[in-house]
Structures are given as structure tokens and as C-alpha cells.
Design a protein around this motif. Structure first.
Motif, PDB file in Angstrom:
ATOM      1  N   GLN A   1       6.067   9.991  -5.932  1.00  0.00           N
ATOM      2  CA  GLN A   1       5.123  11.025  -5.544  1.00  0.00           C
ATOM      3  C   GLN A   1       5.528  11.726  -4.261  1.00  0.00           C
ATOM      4  O   GLN A   1       5.639  12.928  -4.220  1.00  0.00           O
ATOM      5  CB  GLN A   1       3.717  10.419  -5.392  1.00  0.00           C
ATOM      6  CG  GLN A   1       3.216   9.777  -6.667  1.00  0.00           C
ATOM      7  CD  GLN A   1       3.073  10.789  -7.796  1.00  0.00           C
ATOM      8  OE1 GLN A   1       2.465  11.819  -7.632  1.00  0.00           O
ATOM      9  NE2 GLN A   1       3.663  10.497  -8.948  1.00  0.00           N
ATOM     10  N   THR A   2       5.743  10.972  -3.247  1.00  0.00           N
ATOM     11  CA  THR A   2       6.185  11.589  -2.003  1.00  0.00           C
ATOM     12  C   THR A   2       6.813  10.518  -1.125  1.00  0.00           C
ATOM     13  O   THR A   2       6.488   9.345  -1.234  1.00  0.00           O
ATOM     14  CB  THR A   2       5.024  12.260  -1.251  1.00  0.00           C
ATOM     15  OG1 THR A   2       5.547  12.813  -0.057  1.00  0.00           O
ATOM     16  CG2 THR A   2       3.943  11.256  -0.905  1.00  0.00           C
TER      17      THR A   2
ATOM     18  N   GLU B   1       0.831  -1.195   0.000  1.00  0.00           N
ATOM     19  CA  GLU B   1       0.000   0.000   0.000  1.00  0.00           C
ATOM     20  C   GLU B   1       0.869   1.251   0.000  1.00  0.00           C
ATOM     21  O   GLU B   1       0.597   2.214  -0.723  1.00  0.00           O
ATOM     22  CB  GLU B   1      -0.905  -0.021   1.233  1.00  0.00           C
ATOM     23  CG  GLU B   1      -2.065   0.925   1.139  1.00  0.00           C
ATOM     24  CD  GLU B   1      -2.907   0.912   2.401  1.00  0.00           C
ATOM     25  OE1 GLU B   1      -2.585   0.147   3.319  1.00  0.00           O
ATOM     26  OE2 GLU B   1      -3.863   1.683   2.461  1.00  0.00           O
TER      27      GLU B   1
ATOM     28  N   PHE C   1      -3.064   8.552   3.725  1.00  0.00           N
ATOM     29  CA  PHE C   1      -3.559   7.623   2.710  1.00  0.00           C
ATOM     30  C   PHE C   1      -3.509   6.174   3.152  1.00  0.00           C
ATOM     31  O   PHE C   1      -4.146   5.319   2.575  1.00  0.00           O
ATOM     32  CB  PHE C   1      -2.737   7.747   1.430  1.00  0.00           C
ATOM     33  CG  PHE C   1      -2.621   9.157   0.941  1.00  0.00           C
ATOM     34  CD1 PHE C   1      -3.757   9.933   0.779  1.00  0.00           C
ATOM     35  CD2 PHE C   1      -1.387   9.708   0.642  1.00  0.00           C
ATOM     36  CE1 PHE C   1      -3.656  11.228   0.330  1.00  0.00           C
ATOM     37  CE2 PHE C   1      -1.293  11.008   0.194  1.00  0.00           C
ATOM     38  CZ  PHE C   1      -2.423  11.772   0.044  1.00  0.00           C
ATOM     39  N   ILE C   2      -2.684   5.904   4.127  1.00  0.00           N
ATOM     40  CA  ILE C   2      -2.431   4.506   4.451  1.00  0.00           C
ATOM     41  C   ILE C   2      -3.510   3.995   5.402  1.00  0.00           C
ATOM     42  O   ILE C   2      -3.776   4.597   6.434  1.00  0.00           O
ATOM     43  CB  ILE C   2      -1.040   4.346   5.077  1.00  0.00           C
ATOM     44  CG1 ILE C   2       0.022   4.833   4.099  1.00  0.00           C
ATOM     45  CG2 ILE C   2      -0.789   2.906   5.467  1.00  0.00           C
ATOM     46  CD1 ILE C   2       0.072   4.099   2.795  1.00  0.00           C
TER      47      ILE C   2
ATOM     48  N   ASP D   1       2.304   1.862  -3.335  1.00  0.00           N
ATOM     49  CA  ASP D   1       1.289   2.345  -4.241  1.00  0.00           C
ATOM     50  C   ASP D   1       1.147   3.860  -4.145  1.00  0.00           C
ATOM     51  O   ASP D   1       0.933   4.541  -5.135  1.00  0.00           O
ATOM     52  CB  ASP D   1      -0.032   1.677  -3.864  1.00  0.00           C
ATOM     53  CG  ASP D   1      -0.747   1.224  -5.086  1.00  0.00           C
ATOM     54  OD1 ASP D   1      -0.066   0.996  -6.093  1.00  0.00           O
ATOM     55  OD2 ASP D   1      -1.984   1.105  -5.032  1.00  0.00           O
ATOM     56  N   GLU D   2       1.263   4.356  -2.925  1.00  0.00           N
ATOM     57  CA  GLU D   2       1.155   5.806  -2.757  1.00  0.00           C
ATOM     58  C   GLU D   2       2.449   6.514  -3.118  1.00  0.00           C
ATOM     59  O   GLU D   2       2.447   7.630  -3.617  1.00  0.00           O
ATOM     60  CB  GLU D   2       0.805   6.140  -1.301  1.00  0.00           C
ATOM     61  CG  GLU D   2      -0.598   5.776  -0.906  1.00  0.00           C
ATOM     62  CD  GLU D   2      -1.648   6.550  -1.694  1.00  0.00           C
ATOM     63  OE1 GLU D   2      -1.344   7.650  -2.191  1.00  0.00           O
ATOM     64  OE2 GLU D   2      -2.773   6.030  -1.843  1.00  0.00           O
TER      65      GLU D   2
ATOM     66  N   ASP E   1       3.849   6.186  -8.506  1.00  0.00           N
ATOM     67  CA  ASP E   1       2.764   6.010  -9.443  1.00  0.00           C
ATOM     68  C   ASP E   1       3.386   5.911 -10.821  1.00  0.00           C
ATOM     69  O   ASP E   1       3.981   6.876 -11.306  1.00  0.00           O
ATOM     70  CB  ASP E   1       1.800   7.194  -9.359  1.00  0.00           C
ATOM     71  CG  ASP E   1       0.535   6.940 -10.146  1.00  0.00           C
ATOM     72  OD1 ASP E   1       0.405   5.827 -10.689  1.00  0.00           O
ATOM     73  OD2 ASP E   1      -0.311   7.843 -10.217  1.00  0.00           O
TER      74      ASP E   1
END
Lengths: 429, 935
Positions: A115-116, A103, A125-126, A106-107, A110
């Protein structure tokens, strides 16, 4: 522990080929020596970039001409992030938290675009909770390394405290903050005793487990200065040559008051890195007086006298490991102290568990070497030391204060720790 | 949850009712999918449950939704039906009030590579690109790049690229960064289009976003900035000023990207300005800081610093100490540091460097010690003042008798002898003492060379050399060749005593050896000695050219290209990306910007020149003037059309043979070339001892070199007013060891010429140019030899014009990338009816449509322009306000092409439909149209 953590980078599609893992495994194991981090794979034109963190290989694959710098930096960040989220980095922990890591990935990534890597942003987000491994297992014991000797002392937190998942605080864990000042020295002392090179690389690391802390103010020594030109006041300044800061650090109070302000994210953060080159504020901590000669029986006599020049009132330095690399030796006849011969690296290793400031130790090695000639004397040398000096910084940098806002409840704990490691401490003979 | 052997799979489908169970089994599935473990062969069973999984998409539980999406990404490819079932969910989720879900849907959509569903995703994507939440917008930006990878045409048609461009002006820096990243990637596959549209306004926006976005976003933006060419030094300076703060960033990737931008723009700044010098000073600390990272980062940093030091040594000249080796550095870091130390060595710091190197030479690691010893020799060659000290250091090392140290020392002492002849012979005696311990070919060859070179001073030179001769056939080629030369030298110096020896070695070399190089060299010496000993002496004992200080510099042109790739894999391998990335976009090479004040190479004087002087047979074709047509127009202009896709084809081109040998063998060395080819692009001046061994250029490099020859030249030269393409670089210097050829085709007085400019960008001069055309589609051959007779000195250029003829043998080439278009009117051939009949006759599938963009001409001008270029309009019609031009042309090899050009007043984009029996040429015809109309 060996695990291949696969990481998708530029262009590598989500479909992963298990044979890639095998290819990588073969390549890594086939080259036992140190190999450059960029490994080329000829088939399919896929490139591996790997780093090693926590005994694991972190591998990224790419097919494009992307920047290995970005990838290496990213892999390091990723491992730090996984550590933040899972607690300790080890194989079991990673397997157990596979879904969480997935997960995260995934964040973080991308389509290969990073992304960060800020744990603070990611927290939004997690969804998955970390599966914590048992409180004390063998891996935790192996982690005692850095501050292990201090664990008995009440003033210092056990090292396991700093290695727990950041989510743990949700479940009412202690709110704690650690500020570590870690310095690495590289010193070269010539055979005539002259200091030839002395560099110190340092960093201030913050590990924060305070869910409701909005700002930290870290005060450094007021006489802290950057660069050669701006020496302040009475000359006893703490000086560094270069300084770089994490981008979350606000420097508006830095110029005048030497205060770093930051809003900490949960987990670990390297707040500041600095570098001092070519000049130490005090004398180098260790000096060596070697005598090397041939005796009549054709043996090589190495007499080493080691002085510790730290102030006598400074506490014990422990644990210390001294590596004395003396090339070319065949047999060690009379070791004076705990010492061992490593024929494969042609070295003698002298271990010193504790060494007090202001004292002196000596050792005598007699080495039987076939075909000893006067030329072989040229081949003896250099002596390298590796050590760890707790509660000391080579630059003299200190944390003046650590203020948290809003004011934290009384049971929150703040730790400030200093340590200096030897990065490469070489004395030529 | 643990994954054990007892995966109770059958319960999976049954237990889908309870949410928690679902979650955990999905974990399980995902883990299984990703590990592809042999232990759990669940694949076939998973298929059965896919329907259940898709049903789970309806859930409101975010965690579960994520897992389902993850599942979809992994399995959609193999189960397209399932993906189609999911489409509705995606569309719905894209309108969810929760931005996290919207973003999640967009992200997953892009990862599902199923053609059938992509079109359903356009609308949701379009909405998300304009979403109010930046998190959704930034995800959508990346999704465009994903979609482009699946279906490029659709992305263009749907106008997503424009939306992406709009996002550059977005208020959220993260969105800007992702938009830039996506556009950069897309534009890589469209080298010619100006997708990113870098103009000062956009640059300004990027620079603003740079300060605010995340470190990774900064990397995207900086990389994009480095592709921009500022129009003047003021602009370059202002960009530099705004990029400089990035140098103190903690992320080394950001630092390096910033360094790349600055290194590129430094080219544009005047060297004497204050700012230039300040900038140089600012570059050094960050580079030094990079070396305090992990060994992996250090290694990559060092490879890049190596390039930077070669380009601008002044940046780090004060910092040599940081490159001193630490005992616990990994070996790959040590070796790189050593290399940089040598490059930075100068008179000022040589004492320090030597002291360090001497220490290194006693270390344990063999590779490192060797390199350290070699480095001492390089210091001696580079800094003359230190030579004496270096030699004595080397002698000390030889005294240690450590085998590999001695051998390495002897190799470098040979080079020192080359550089400073007759200065240090006193040490030869010491060297000879170690003769027996030498077992490596390099060291043996070096020793033999020394003995041969100073044979007159070594009393027992003949004995020494004879001792090597005993095992002659067991030696490596290198040693054999050196031994042969050394004995010949000895013979010429002491002819009386050594006649027997020389005969022995010559017979060994010529009669008993299988090696052609050795035989050839043997025969040459033999004939020289037997016919004219005086000449032989002149040849063999001639004064040798000086060796250069830096032996392993990267060629300047390659270096410039690599500077543009700082921070990438290319900079680690020190090879251009085209050399190792498959399907790379080799067409657009990156170049350093050229400072505007010194433009002298940009425009070739030839391109415009000859046209005026020519007596033009301007033919106005009239109906029925068949003869005139045939006579004049059949010698029409050649057109070389870009062929982008030819990179991998490895085709043999117009100049194939010649370049083949140029690149492959002959350049490498005098003796061992490839006479079979018979091509003679041989710069024969390479000094024999230091001639690089014939380097077989990798096949890929050869073919791409050849294709480069044509891909850039839209050469086309015609009668008065005709268009002669400016010279384009056919053979970049990188590909041919420093020889750059640029050229174009032109037509003067009815004859075709190939105008070429040869530029020598290597360090040595080149002579003996010749050219040969391979068989090609148009039978093009040169009618006279290449008119270059003088040697080409370094950095000199020569213009040459080569008349061509088309009577040579014709061979159809595949690809037809060098297409010589012989335009020919259809006038004599037919009226409109014939045209129409032919048009209909050619099957429809051969019709290809192209767009000619941004052309502001009216139908008459177009027709006139084309006529000037021998494309004649047969008919013109006006249909619904559109002008239709019907045209035809014929290639020299007899291929007819019919064209229909549709011009809409007010619309700068024309539509060109081409019909031809050989549709493969249409692409080139279109490009020729494009070139003609725009000039």
C-alpha cells in the motif's frame, strides 16, 4: 545476529507456518557461499526472496509468479522503515517492537498488495510507540562504522544521533536534520597505469528529525550538469551522467538554480541518486607501482609502492583499509607493514590505518611458493583497495545551502556530511 | 514488555479489566500466535479467553481495537464461532465516523476466511466501496479480491466486480491502483473473461493515475498496461510516451515494469521510425542504473537484461563496460555479467572484452575462472576476427598448468576446432602435453575428440587413444562414446596400423557394456565397417555441419514469452510461469503483440478453404428416415472441446504417444531414442556431436503440452454451412523444441480430416514426421500416414491433412477432453414424449445449467444454426414469452444428451440446461453450443 523476519507477500495467507522458518533457515545455512536472492523451495512450491539488512535476514515468501524486483525493493524499504520507527536495526530491538512492526506491516501490506512505504503517511495510522533500546549498548558501538572516526570531532554529530526512532522527536528530542552525500567509486586501473574504467555512484540522503518542517530546499553546485552535452560555463562543471530523484522531490527550481525542494517525511529518505561513468573530474586518488619478480631462492618478491594523489592540503584520510589480493602465496616472510596472509583466499592483506594526501607508502612481500614457475607470475594479481574518504566527493558535488521552512528554532541542528567509499577499486599488475 | 519464560498466563483472564493490561496481554498472545513458539504453549488456554477478546472489540481505543482484529485474523479459522460473534461488531465498525476504523474493519473482514460469515459482510463491503474516504475505498477494493478468493461465485453474483470496475475511474489514484491490482488478480483466475475491459478510455484513465499514485501503485498499473494490446502503432506510441518518464524512477521495480511495457510495445512500432530509435536509446540508461543497486537487485536485473539483450542487443551494445566484473561482486552476479558480456561481444569491443576475460581467468574463484575460460572460447566462435587472439590467450592459460583452467581451455578449443576446421592444428602438440592431467569427463572427451578428428596429423594418435582404452569401463558414458567414435575415425584414416585397436574397442562397447547407447553405436560402426568401409568412411568422416555462434540462446518463442514476463520470477528462472508455478493459468499464455502490417500467420488459409470445394452430403433428416440418418450422421463431426482443468491430469491424448516421444526422448538424439514407443516424430538431423543429450522433458511439460493440443481447439466441422474451427495451436513451439503444430478437425465428403500446419521454429531442419493416435474415447485413428515427405526447413510451414476413421479401439478417457461429438437427431428415436420420458428418467443431479452470453439470434435462427451442426430441435414451446427449444444429440460413443435452450426475446443471454447420464460431457457440449451459435 540471526533472525528470520517473516514477511507476507502475494498470496501468502496470514497463517504462517513455523516450519517455513526452519526450511528457510536450513536453506540459508546449507549454502555458505553467496547464493542468488531468489531461492526456490520445492515442497509446496513456495518461493523465498531474501535480502540482508542490518545483520538480519528479511524474507518474503510467495507462491505466485510475482515480481522479485518488487519484493526485494519492498524488503529494503521495509527494513528502512523499521529502522525509522525502531531506531537501530538489531535483533533485540525488533523483538521488543514486535507489535509495532506488526502494525506497520498491517498498514504497509494488505493481502500482499503493497500500500505505501512512506513513513509520513504511515505515521497517521500507527498507534504503537516504539520501545527504545538503551542509549548505549554494544550494538550502538558496532554502528560507529561509517563516521566513527569523526565522533571525537566537535563538528560532526555522533553516529548514534542519526539512528533513533522517529517517534523520539515527540518526546522533545533534539530537532536535527542530516544531509549525507555518499559516493561509491569503482575504478579499474590497468597494469600499464591507464585508467580503464571509473564509475561513481552517488546518492544524497536526508535524515530528518524535525516534526514541524514543511519544506527543505537543498542547493547543489550551480555548475552541476547532467549528461555529456550540456557542459556549462568554464568547463569546471560538476557533471553526472544520470540522475534519478525520489518522487517526493519537486524539481521546478532544479533546471535553473539546481535547487531540490522537498517536504521531508520523518526518517530517512534517499532524495537523489546519480551515476557518473567513465570519467572522473580529477585523477584517481590512489596509484600503485608494483614490481613482481622471482629471486634466486625461488621466492616471489612483491614490491608495492602506493601513492595518494589527493591534494596535500586535504586532511588525513582515515581509517583506510587496503586489501591487496595477491593470489597464490604460501608464506609471508618479511612483512614491511601491518599485513597478514589469508591462505583461504590466497591473498595478502595490507592494512593502513591512516594515509595523508600527497604521500607515498611502500611494502615488500616475500612469498615462498613451492613449484614456482614463470607461469605462476601470471596468476599474481589484481590489487584491490578499499577505503573511505571523508569530506570528499569524487564527483565534486557539494551542498551549497540547506534551507528549512518555516524557519526552525535556533537549537535545531543541521548536518551536511560527505563521504566517498571504494566500491571496487582494482589495480591490475 | 519482554516475553520471558515466566508467562503468568493464569492472570490473563483475570486482569482483563484494566485496559493497559489487556493491551499487553494481547501483544503477548499475538506474539505467541505468530511465533508459534514451542516455549509458550498457550493455545488451549487462549480459546478460553476468546470471548473476552471479542468483547474488547467494543472498545473505542484504536490501538486495542487493532490488536483485537489482529487476534481475530489469526484465530478465526480455528474458532469460527468466535468470528460469528464478531460479525455485528464489524458491521457496526463499518459505519463508524472514523475512516480509520471503517477501513480497519473492512480489511479484517476480508482476512477472516470463514464461509459462514462472508455473506454478512457483503453489505458493509458494498457501502465501503462507495465510501467518501479514499482510504476506505482503497481498502475495500482489496477486500473484493480477498473475498473472491474465498467465494468467487458470490463476488460475481453480488456485482462487486462492476463496482471494482467503476473504481478505475476514481478520483484518487491510490484507489485506482488497488482496483487495478484486485481486478488483475481476479482476472487471472478467469482467463477468458475480459474483466479489466481494457479499452482506450480506460487506458487513458490508468495513464493519468500513473502519474499521481505511489510507486507501488505504479507497478500495479504498469503491469496491467503491459497486458493491453494497442490497436495501432499510434496508440502504442502515445502510451510509450507517457510511460517513458517512469524509467527514471528511483524504485527499480517501477523501472522494470516500465521496461516491460516498452519492450512489448516496441514490437508494434515500425523499426525505421525516429521514435523507435529514440525509445531504444532511452531504455539503456535505466537498465544500467539498475546495476548500481544491492547485489540482490543486480542479480535480478542481470537476469532480465540477459533476456533483453537476446531480444534487442542494440539497446545495450554501447554499454558493455558496465558488465565488467567487480572484484567484490558476489559470484552469482559475476557469472551473470559474464554471460551478458559474451552476448554483447562484437568486433567493435572484442579487444576490451578479451582483456577483461584474461584477467578473470586468473582470479581465485574456480567456478568463475572456468566460466571466464569458456567465455574466451565463445568469443572466438562468435567474432571470427578475434579467433586468433582468443586461441593464443587460451594457450597462455594452458601454460599456467592450473588444472581446471587447462581442462576448461581444452573443452573450448574443441569447439573452436569445430568452428574453424584445419586452422589451428598447430597447437595440438601443446594440448597433447596435458593429456595426463585431464580428469574431468568433459575435458577428456574433448581431448579424445580432437585426437580422433586430427588423427592423420598426430603421429602417435593410436598410442594416445589406446592409453584411454585401458580404463574404458571406468570412464563416463560421454568419454566412452567419444572414444569409440574417435578410434573408428582413426581406423578409417590409418586402417593398416589400427585394426587391432578398433576391434578391441568394438568388443568392449558391444560385449562388455551395459549401456544400450554405447552398444547400439558400437553395432552400427561394426556393421558399417564390416559391410561397406567406403560408406563407413562417408558416414563417419563426413563434413560436419557448422556450429552456431550462440550456443545457449533461448528459443525465440520462449524468449518472446519471457519478455512478456520481465520483472517476474519467470524472468529470473528463464522458464515460462507454467513450468514452475503450481496451478498456474497456463491456458492463457502471454504473447508479444504482432505488428499489424505483417499479419500472415494469424489466419490459416485452410480453415475456410476446403468447405467450398466439398461435395456436401447435406442430409435433411426426416422422421423415420432412420437409415439415412445412421449412414450419414454417424460419421459426424468431431468436436474438440476445451478442457481447462486438464492441466494437471497428465492425460494421454489423441496424439499422446506421438507427442510423448516427440517431447521426451527422440528429439534429443539419434541413437539413444526410445524405440519402444515406435513413434517417429524425430527430427533426425541433429548433428551427432552436438546433439543435445536426450532430454527427458519433465512430465509436467509433456502432459501440459498434450493438453494444450486440445484445450484451444473447438474444432468442429460439418456439412454445408457447418462450422470449422480455425486452426488453433495444439503444440506450442516452446514445448517441443521448436516444432509448432496447429490444427483443426474438419469433415469433407463425409470423412473426418485432421488439418494440421507444422511450423519449424527451431534453428535446424526437421524430417521424418509420423503420427500415431493413442487409444481414445472415440476410436479415432488415421487412415493413411502423415503426408509429409520433405524436410521441414527452419521457419517453414507445411500443411497436412490427415483422413481419420473411427474404427479403432475405443477406450474411455478420463478426462474426456477430446470429445468427438457425433450429433444425431432424436427424431427417429422419439417424439416429444420420449424426450420427456428420458428427461425425467435422468436424475436431476445430472442436470447442468449454462449461460450462453451475448448471442443475438432469434429462436428460429438458433434452431437452424444448430440443425446445420446436426443438433435437431424436437420441440419448441413458448412459455411466458420465452422460447423454449428442446433438443437432443448423440455422441459417437453412444452418449445421449438432452438440451433445453431458453431464449428470452431482447435478452442476449440464453440459458442452456443439459441433461445427460454422463454429466462430465455436458461442459463440452455447452462449449460446442457456444461456439456454434457465435459463428
Amino acid at each position: 545476529g540471526f533472525i528470520v523476519k517473516r514477511e507476507l507477500s502475494q498470496k501468502a495467507k496470514l497463517s504462517i507456518y513455523s516450519d517455513l522458518v526452519n526450511v528457510f533457515y536450513e536453506m540459508v545455512t546449507a549454502l555458505p557461499g553467496d547464493q542468488p536472492p531468489v531461492v526456490m523451495v520445492t515442497h509446496k512450491d513456495r518461493y523465498f526472496v531474501h535480502v540482508r539488512q542490518g545483520g538480519l535476514f528479511w524474507v518474503a515468501t510467495t507462491t505466485a509468479d510475482s515480481s522479485p524486483f518488487t519484493i526485494i525493493e519492498f524488503l529494503n524499504r521495509l527494513s528502512a522503515l523499521v529502522k525509522d520507527y525502531c531506531g537501530v536495526l538489531n535483533e533485540t530491538n525488533i523483538t521488543e517492537n514486535f507489535a509495532l512492526i506488526y502494525e506497520l506491516l498491517d498498514e504497509v501490506l494488505d493481502y500482499g498488495y503493497i500500500q505505501t512505504t512512506s513513513s509520513d503517511i504511515l505515521k497517521n495510522f500507527i498507534q504503537t510507540e516504539a520501545v527504545s533500546s538503551k542509549q548505549f549498548n554494544l550494538f550502538d558501538l558496532s554502528n560507529v562504522g561509517l563516521f566513527g572516526a569523526d565522533t571525537q570531532q566537535s563538528k560532526v554529530a555522533p553516529s548514534t544521533a542519526a539512528t533513533r526512532p522517529i517517534q523520539g522527536s515527540r518526546e522533545g528530542g533534539k530537532s536535527e536534520i542530516f544531509v549525507d552525500v555518499i559516493e561509491r567509486m569503482s575504478v579499474v586501473i590497468g597494469s600499464n597505469g591507464v585508467l580503464m574504467k571509473a564509475d561513481v555512484e552517488g546518492e544524497i540522503r536526508v535524515k530528518c528529525y524535525m516534526p514541524n518542517c514543511s519544506e527543505i530546499r537543498i542547493g547543489l553546485n550551480e555548475e552541476f550538469s547532467i549528461g555529456k552535452s550540456q557542459l556549462r560555463g568554464y568547463g569546471a562543471a560538476v557533471r553526472v551522467d544520470e540522475c534519478s530523484f525520489h518522487q517526493a522531490v519537486r524539481l521546478d527550481e532544479f533546471d535553473n538554480h539546481r535547487i531540490l525542494r522537498l517536504s521531508p517525511s520523518q526518517g530517512e529518505l534517499t532524495v537523489m541518486q546519480y551515476l557518473l561513468s567513465d570519467e572522473l573530474p580529477s585523477a584517481p586518488p590512489f596509484r600503485l607501482f608494483p614490481t613482481i619478480e622471482r629471486d634466486k631462492g625461488g621466492r616471489l618478491i612483491v614490491y608495492l609502492k602506493l601513492r595518494c594523489d589527493l591534494p596535500p592540503n586535504s586532511l588525513f584520510i582515515s581509517p583506510c583499509v587496503f586489501n591487496i589480493v595477491v593470489s597464490l602465496s604460501q608464506e609471508l616472510s618479511s612483512p614491511d607493514q601491518r599485513a597478514e596472509l589469508r591462505p583461504e583466499s590466497r591473498a595478502v592483506v595490507w592494512n593502513i590505518p591512516r594515509f595523508a594526501g600527497g604521500t607515498q607508502l611502500s611494502a615488500l612481500f616475500k612469498l615462498d611458493i613451492p613449484d614456482l614457475s614463470s607461469a605462476s607470475l601470471l596468476e599474481v594479481g589484481p590489487v584491490s583497495l578499499s577505503f573511505e574518504l571523508p569530506k570528499l566527493t569524487a564527483t565534486g558535488l557539494q551542498i551549497r545551502f540547506l534551507r528549512l521552512s518555516p524557519i526552525q528554532p535556533s537549537q535545531s541542528q543541521r548536518w551536511v556530511r560527505y563521504v566517498t567509499h571504494s566500491d571496487s577499486y582494482t589495480i591490475r599488475v | 514488555m519482554t516475553v520471558g519464560k515466566d508467562v503468568r498466563y493464569p492472570t490473563l483472564i483475570l486482569s482483563f479489566n484494566s485496559l493497559n493490561q489487556e493491551k499487553y496481554y494481547l501483544y503477548l498472545i499475538i506474539i505467541t500466535i505468530n511465533l508459534q513458539s514451542q516455549l509458550f504453549k498457550l493455545n488451549y488456554k487462549i480459546k478460553n479467553c476468546s470471548k473476552n477478546v471479542v468483547n474488547c472489540m467494543q472498545t473505542d481505543n484504536l490501538e486495542l481495537k487493532k490488536l483485537v482484529y489482529l487476534y481475530l485474523m489469526n484465530y478465526a479459522k480455528s474458532q469460527p464461532d468466535m468470528a460469528i460473534m464478531a460479525v455485528n461488531s464489524f458491521v457496526k465498525d463499518c459505519e463508524d465516523p472514523n475512516p480509520l476504523i471503517r477501513a480497519l474493519a473492512v480489511r479484517t473482514m476480508g482476512c477472516i476466511r470463514v464461509d459462514k460469515i462472508t455473506e454478512y459482510l457483503c453489505e458493509p463491503l458494498r457501502k465501503c466501496l462507495k465510501d467518501e474516504d479514499p482510504y476506505v475505498r482503497k481498502t475495500a477494493a482489496v477486500c473484493v479480491a480477498k473475498l473472491h478468493d474465498i467465494n468467487a461465485q458470490m463476488v460475481e453474483d453480488q456485482g462487486f466486480l462492476d463496482s471494482l470496475r467503476d473504481l478505475i475511474a476514481d478520483s484518487n489514484p491510490m484507489v485506482v491502483a488497488n482496483a487495478v491490482a484486485a481486478l488483475s488478480e481476479i482476472s487471472e483466475s478467469h482467463p477468458n473473461s475480459n474483466l479489466l475491459d481494457l479499452n482506450p478510455q480506460n487506458i487513458n484513465k490508468l495513464l493519468t493515475a500513473l502519474n499521481e499514485c505511489t510507486e507501488w501503485g505504479q507497478i500495479f498499473i504498469l503491469d496491467c498496461l503491459s497486458n493491453y494490446n494497442p490497436k495501432d502503432e499510434r496508440e502504442a506510441q502515445s502510451i510509450c510516451e507517457r510511460v517513458t518518464p517512469r524509467l527514471s524512477h528511483a524504485n527499480s521495480a517501477v523501472v522494470l515494469s516500465a521496461v516491460k511495457v516498452l519492450m512489448k510495445f516496441l514490437e508494434l512500432l515500425p523499426k525505421d521510425s525516429d521514435y523507435y530509435n529514440t525509445l531504444l536509446k532511452k531504455l539503456s540508461p535505466p537498465l544500467v542504473t539498475l546495476l548500481s543497486g544491492e547485489p540482490e537487485v543486480q542479480y535480478v536485473a542481470l537476469r532480465n537484461i540477459n533476456l533483453i539483450v537476446q531480444k534487442r542487443p542494440e539497446i545495450l551494445k554501447q554499454e558493455i563496460k558496465v558488465f565488467f566484473v567487480k572484484y567484490n561482486d558476489p559470484i552469482y552476479v559475476k557469472l551473470e555479467k559474464l554471460d551478458i558480456m559474451i552476448r554483447l561481444a562484437s568486433q567493435a569491443n572484442i579487444a576490451q572484452v578479451l582483456a577483461e576475460l584474461k584477467e578473470y581467468a586468473t582470479e581465485v574463484d574456480v567456478d568463475f575462472v572456468r566460466k571466464a575460460v569458456r567465455a574466451i572460447g565463445r568469443c572466438a566462435i562468435k567474432v571470427e576476427q578475434s579467433a586468433e587472439r582468443c586461441v593464443s590467450t587460451l594457450l597462455d592459460l594452458i601454460q599456467t598448468k592450473v588444472n581446471y583452467v587447462v581442462q576448461e581451455a581444452i573443452v573450448v578449443i574443441r569447439d573452436i576446432f569445430r568452428k574453424y576446421p584445419n586452422k589451428y592444428e598447430s597447437i595440438i602438440a601443446t594440448l597433447c602435453e596435458n593429456l595426463d592431467s585431464l580428469d574431468e569427463p568433459d575435458a577428456r572427451a574433448a581431448m579424445i575428440w580432437i585426437v580422433g578428428e586430427y588423427a592423420e596429423r598426430i603421429d602417435n594418435a593410436d598410442e594416445l587413444l589406446e592409453s584411454f582404452l585401458e580404463g574404458f569401463h571406468d570412464e563416463s558414458t560421454q568419454v566412452q562414446l567419444t572414444l569409440l567414435t574417435a578410434i573408428v575415425k582413426l581406423f578409417l584414416k590409418k586402417p593398416s596400423e589400427t585394426q587391432e585397436l578398433v576391434q578391441k574397442v568394438l568388443s568392449l562397447a558391444t560385449q562388455d557394456s551395459d549401456n544400450p547407447d554405447l552398444r547400439d553405436r558400437g553395432y552400427i560402426y561394426w556393421r558399417l565397417l564390416s559391410t561397406d568401409p567406403v560408406t563407413a568412411k562417408e558416414v563417419v568422416l563426413s563434413e560436419k555441419p557448422l556450429i552456431s555462434e550462440e550456443t545457449d540462446l533461448i528459443e525465440p518463442t520462449l524468449l518472446d514469452e519471457l519478455i512478456c514476463h520481465i520483472g517476474s520470477l519467470a524472468s529470473v528462472y528463464h522458464k515460462p510461469p507454467s513450468a514452475f508455478v503450481e496451478g498456474s493459468h497456463g491456458v492463457h499464455r502471454k504473447h508479444l503483440p504482432v505488428q499489424h502490417s505483417s499479419i500472415d500467420t494469424g489466419e490459416s488459409p485452410v480453415s475456410g478453404g476446403p468447405a467450398a470445394a466439398m461435395d456436401q452430403p447435406h442430409v435433411i433428416p426426416s422422421q423415420g428416415d432412420l437409415l439415412g440418418d445412421l449412414l450419414n450422421l454417424d460419421l459426424g463431426p468431431p468436436v474438440n472441446v476445451p478442457q481447462v482443468s486438464s492441466m494437471q491430469m497428465g492425460a494421454v491424448d489423441l496424439l499422446g504417444g506421438g507427442l510423448d516421444s516427440l517431447l521426451g526422448g527422440d528429439l534429443g538424439g539419434g541413437v539413444g531414442g526410445s524405440p519402444a514407443v515406435g513413434q517417429n516424430f524425430i527430427p533426425s538431423s541433429v548433428p551427432s556431436t552436438f546433439a543435445p543429450s536426450p532430454t527427458p522433458a519433465p512430465a509436467a511439460a509433456v502432459s501440459s503440452g498434450l493438453n494444450d493440443l486440445f484445450e484451444l481447439s473447438t474444432g468442429m466441422a460439418i456439412t454445408t454451412g457447418g462450422y470449422i474451427a480455425p486452426k488453433a495451436v495444439w503444440l506450442p513451439a516452446v514445448k517441443a523444441k521448436g516444432l509448432e503444430i496447429s490444427g483443426t478437425f474438419s469433415r469433407r465428403q463425409g470423412h473426418m480430416y485432421m488439418d494440421m500446419t507444422f511450423t519449424n521454429k527451431a534453428l535446424q531442419h526437421m524430417t521424418d514426421f509420423a503420427v500415431q493416435f493413442n487409444k481414445n474415447s472415440f476410436g479415432m485413428i488415421p487412415t493413411s500416414p502423415l503426408p509429409i515427405h520433405t524436410p521441414l526447413m527452419p521457419s517453414q510451414s507445411i500443411e497436412a491433412s490427415l483422413p481419420l476413421n473411427t474404427i479403432g479401439p475405443v477406450m474411455k478417457m478420463d478426462p474426456l477432453n477430446n470429445l468427438q461429438v457425433k450429433t444425431h437427431t432424436l427424431a427417429q428415436w422419439g417424439k416429444r414424449q420420449v424426450f420427456l420420458a428420458t428427461w425425467k428418467d435422468i436424475p436431476n443431479e445430472n442436470e447442468l445449467q449454462y449461460q450462453i452470453k451475448e448471442c443475438h439470434l432469434n429462436a428460429d435462427t438458433v434452431s437452424g444454426k444448430l440443425q446445420n451442426n446436426n443438433i435437431y430441435t424436437i420441440a419448441k414451446r413458448n412459455v411466458e414469452g420465452q422460447d423454449m427449444l428442446y433438443q437432443s444429440l448423440k455422441l459417437t460413443n453412444g452418449i445421449w444428451i438432452l438440451a433445453e435452450l431458453r431464449i428470452q426475446p431482447g435478452n442476449p443471454n440464453y440459458t442452456l440446461s443439459l441433461k445427460c447420464r454422463a454429466p462430465e460431457v455436458s461442459q463440452y457440449v455447452y462449449q460446442m453450443y457456444d461456439a456454434v451459435l457465435k459463428n
